[in-house]
Design a protein around this motif. Structure first.
Motif, PDB file in Angstrom:
ATOM      1  N   UNK A 156      -0.824  -7.200  53.527  1.00  7.15           N
ATOM      2  CA  UNK A 156      -0.524  -7.488  52.324  1.00  7.15           C
ATOM      3  C   UNK A 156      -0.511  -9.343  52.439  1.00  7.15           C
ATOM      4  N   UNK A 157       0.056  -9.712  53.447  1.00  5.80           N
ATOM      5  CA  UNK A 157       0.629 -11.347  53.702  1.00  5.80           C
ATOM      6  C   UNK A 157      -0.629 -11.817  54.505  1.00  5.80           C
ATOM      7  N   UNK A 158      -1.196 -10.945  55.061  1.00 11.01           N
ATOM      8  CA  UNK A 158      -2.515 -11.618  56.085  1.00 11.01           C
ATOM      9  C   UNK A 158      -1.473 -12.320  57.031  1.00 11.01           C
ATOM     10  N   UNK A 159      -0.650 -11.784  57.593  1.00 11.42           N
ATOM     11  CA  UNK A 159       0.350 -12.390  58.519  1.00 11.42           C
ATOM     12  C   UNK A 159      -0.616 -13.061  59.815  1.00 11.42           C
ATOM     13  N   UNK A 160       0.187 -13.813  60.594  1.00 14.36           N
ATOM     14  CA  UNK A 160      -0.481 -14.331  61.764  1.00 14.36           C
ATOM     15  C   UNK A 160       1.081 -13.612  62.723  1.00 14.36           C
ATOM     16  N   UNK A 161       0.472 -13.735  64.113  1.00 17.53           N
ATOM     17  CA  UNK A 161       1.654 -13.308  64.941  1.00 17.53           C
ATOM     18  C   UNK A 161       1.274 -13.957  66.409  1.00 17.53           C
ATOM     19  N   UNK A 162       2.062 -13.741  67.220  1.00 16.53           N
ATOM     20  CA  UNK A 162       2.118 -14.199  68.467  1.00 16.53           C
ATOM     21  C   UNK A 162       0.654 -14.304  69.195  1.00 16.53           C
ATOM     22  N   UNK A 163      -0.045 -13.468  68.866  1.00 15.40           N
ATOM     23  CA  UNK A 163      -1.518 -13.436  69.532  1.00 15.40           C
ATOM     24  C   UNK A 163      -2.549 -13.986  68.543  1.00 15.40           C
ATOM     25  N   UNK A 164      -2.095 -14.576  67.458  1.00 18.53           N
ATOM     26  CA  UNK A 164      -3.174 -14.681  66.495  1.00 18.53           C
ATOM     27  C   UNK A 164      -4.209 -15.926  66.795  1.00 18.53           C
ATOM     28  N   UNK A 165      -3.976 -16.718  67.834  1.00 19.09           N
ATOM     29  CA  UNK A 165      -4.730 -17.786  68.114  1.00 19.09           C
ATOM     30  C   UNK A 165      -6.056 -17.195  69.046  1.00 19.09           C
ATOM     31  N   UNK A 166      -5.550 -15.790  69.694  1.00 16.16           N
ATOM     32  CA  UNK A 166      -6.695 -15.261  70.313  1.00 16.16           C
ATOM     33  C   UNK A 166      -7.352 -14.345  69.648  1.00 16.16           C
ATOM     34  N   UNK A 167      -6.581 -13.383  68.688  1.00 22.55           N
ATOM     35  CA  UNK A 167      -7.390 -12.152  68.369  1.00 22.55           C
ATOM     36  C   UNK A 167      -7.503 -12.395  66.857  1.00 22.55           C
ATOM     37  N   UNK A 168      -6.943 -13.489  66.180  1.00 25.73           N
ATOM     38  CA  UNK A 168      -7.150 -13.724  64.528  1.00 25.73           C
ATOM     39  C   UNK A 168      -5.858 -13.094  63.801  1.00 25.73           C
ATOM     40  N   UNK A 169      -6.030 -13.321  62.558  1.00 24.18           N
ATOM     41  CA  UNK A 169      -4.889 -12.641  61.647  1.00 24.18           C
ATOM     42  C   UNK A 169      -5.431 -11.364  61.491  1.00 24.18           C
ATOM     43  N   UNK A 170      -4.460 -10.544  60.872  1.00 21.10           N
ATOM     44  CA  UNK A 170      -4.668  -9.347  60.439  1.00 21.10           C
ATOM     45  C   UNK A 170      -6.017  -8.871  59.767  1.00 21.10           C
ATOM     46  N   UNK A 171      -6.472  -9.654  58.903  1.00 26.62           N
ATOM     47  CA  UNK A 171      -7.789  -9.598  58.209  1.00 26.62           C
ATOM     48  C   UNK A 171      -8.719  -9.621  59.144  1.00 26.62           C
ATOM     49  N   UNK A 172      -8.786 -10.183  60.133  1.00 25.69           N
ATOM     50  CA  UNK A 172      -9.930 -10.023  61.177  1.00 25.69           C
ATOM     51  C   UNK A 172     -10.158  -9.004  61.924  1.00 25.69           C
ATOM     52  N   UNK A 173      -9.151  -7.974  62.043  1.00 21.88           N
ATOM     53  CA  UNK A 173      -9.198  -6.610  62.559  1.00 21.88           C
ATOM     54  C   UNK A 173      -9.031  -5.589  61.736  1.00 21.88           C
ATOM     55  N   UNK A 174      -9.133  -5.668  60.416  1.00 21.80           N
ATOM     56  CA  UNK A 174      -8.871  -4.819  59.439  1.00 21.80           C
ATOM     57  C   UNK A 174     -10.207  -4.231  58.801  1.00 21.80           C
ATOM     58  N   UNK A 175     -10.533  -2.912  58.903  1.00 20.00           N
ATOM     59  CA  UNK A 175     -11.701  -2.395  58.489  1.00 20.00           C
ATOM     60  C   UNK A 175     -11.789  -1.704  57.286  1.00 20.00           C
ATOM     61  N   UNK A 176     -10.552  -1.265  56.721  1.00 14.29           N
ATOM     62  CA  UNK A 176     -10.670  -0.546  55.449  1.00 14.29           C
ATOM     63  C   UNK A 176      -9.151  -0.429  55.042  1.00 14.29           C
ATOM     64  N   UNK A 177      -8.789  -0.144  53.524  1.00 16.05           N
ATOM     65  CA  UNK A 177      -7.504  -0.079  53.003  1.00 16.05           C
ATOM     66  C   UNK A 177      -7.658   0.906  51.715  1.00 16.05           C
ATOM     67  N   UNK A 178      -6.675   1.683  51.588  1.00 17.57           N
ATOM     68  CA  UNK A 178      -6.567   2.318  50.413  1.00 17.57           C
ATOM     69  C   UNK A 178      -5.559   1.790  49.602  1.00 17.57           C
ATOM     70  N   UNK A 179      -5.816   1.388  48.168  1.00 14.52           N
ATOM     71  CA  UNK A 179      -4.943   0.438  47.456  1.00 14.52           C
ATOM     72  C   UNK A 179      -4.561   1.288  46.117  1.00 14.52           C
ATOM     73  N   UNK A 180      -3.340   1.412  45.760  1.00 17.95           N
ATOM     74  CA  UNK A 180      -2.761   2.032  44.584  1.00 17.95           C
ATOM     75  C   UNK A 180      -2.851   0.881  43.705  1.00 17.95           C
ATOM     76  N   UNK A 181      -3.677   0.906  42.590  1.00 18.21           N
ATOM     77  CA  UNK A 181      -3.963  -0.075  41.585  1.00 18.21           C
ATOM     78  C   UNK A 181      -2.602  -0.373  40.640  1.00 18.21           C
ATOM     79  N   UNK A 182      -2.588  -1.140  39.928  1.00 18.38           N
ATOM     80  CA  UNK A 182      -1.468  -1.546  39.041  1.00 18.38           C
ATOM     81  C   UNK A 182      -1.265  -0.195  37.829  1.00 18.38           C
ATOM     82  N   UNK A 183      -2.365   0.327  37.804  1.00 22.53           N
ATOM     83  CA  UNK A 183      -2.237   1.742  36.619  1.00 22.53           C
ATOM     84  C   UNK A 183      -2.142   2.765  37.257  1.00 22.53           C
ATOM     85  N   UNK A 184      -1.889   2.783  38.703  1.00 27.25           N
ATOM     86  CA  UNK A 184      -1.663   4.042  39.545  1.00 27.25           C
ATOM     87  C   UNK A 184      -2.800   4.779  39.897  1.00 27.25           C
TER      88      UNK A 184
END
Length: 184
Positions: A156-184
């Motif tokens: 949700x925050x597309x956080x960076x971590x200790x290894x972000x410089x080498x491996x990128x941010x979360x979005x760089x290795x995210x393939x898919x998500x299931x999201x509950x929309x605001x209407x459920x």
């Protein structure tokens, strides 16, 4: 007390949540609500904001049920994961339904050959990497708060971590998500 949604949550709404999730997953006691009243963001020591009700779902379908109830009743929803955020995103607004995502804490699938893992949102970074270690794998997001920081919050925050410089941010290795929309 002023409620941002314009409607004070009533007992029938709480009963509806208990009906859809089970009474063991819906909490209105002040001592429970207080533990969700703040995150790590800078705030005065005496500041807190309580949700009206806390729910602890264990499946995506239960989250969708909670959001549908909230949407149908014009009640705000605030997701809460590890509570380690420093931007106030998980601090409840008065009158809200707070969804504690930490009950959504399972690894659903590990595909070692393709280096893919499917998890629920509330699994902590530490717990995920403990499970992946059994397969000789690891998830490169490595914040200092990993014992309580969750995968869903990192996404949700597309956080960076200790290894972000080498491996990128979360979005760089995210393939898919299931999201509950605001209407459920």
């Amino acid at each position: 007390m002023k409620y941002p949604c314009g409607v004070r949550m009533n007992e029938s709404l709480v009963d509806e949540l208990k009906k859809r999730l089970g009474k063991d997953k819906v909490f209105t006691e002040d001592f429970i609500k207080f533990s969700y009243s703040r995150d790590w963001s800078p705030r005065p020591a005496d500041y807190y904001s309580l949700p009206e009700v806390v729910v602890k779902p264990t499946s995506t379908e239960e989250v969708a049920e909670v959001v549908r109830v909230a949407y149908e009743n014009d009640v705000p929803v605030v997701p809460f994961a590890g509570g380690t955020g420093m931007g106030g995103g998980s601090v409840p607004v008065e009158g809200c339904i707070l969804i504690d995502t930490r009950g959504l804490n399972r690894v659903l699938e590990v595909d070692k050959e393709n280096m893919v893992v499917v998890t629920q949102t509330g699994i902590t970074v530490s717990a995920l990497n403990e499970e992946l270690a059994k397969y000789g794998l690891w998830w490169p997001h490595d914040p200092e708060s990993k014992p309580v920081s969750t995968v869903g919050a990192a996404i949700a925050c597309d956080n960076d971590g200790t290894f972000g410089i080498r491996y990128g941010k979360v979005a760089d290795y995210l393939l898919d998500v299931v999201v509950v929309t605001g209407k459920g």
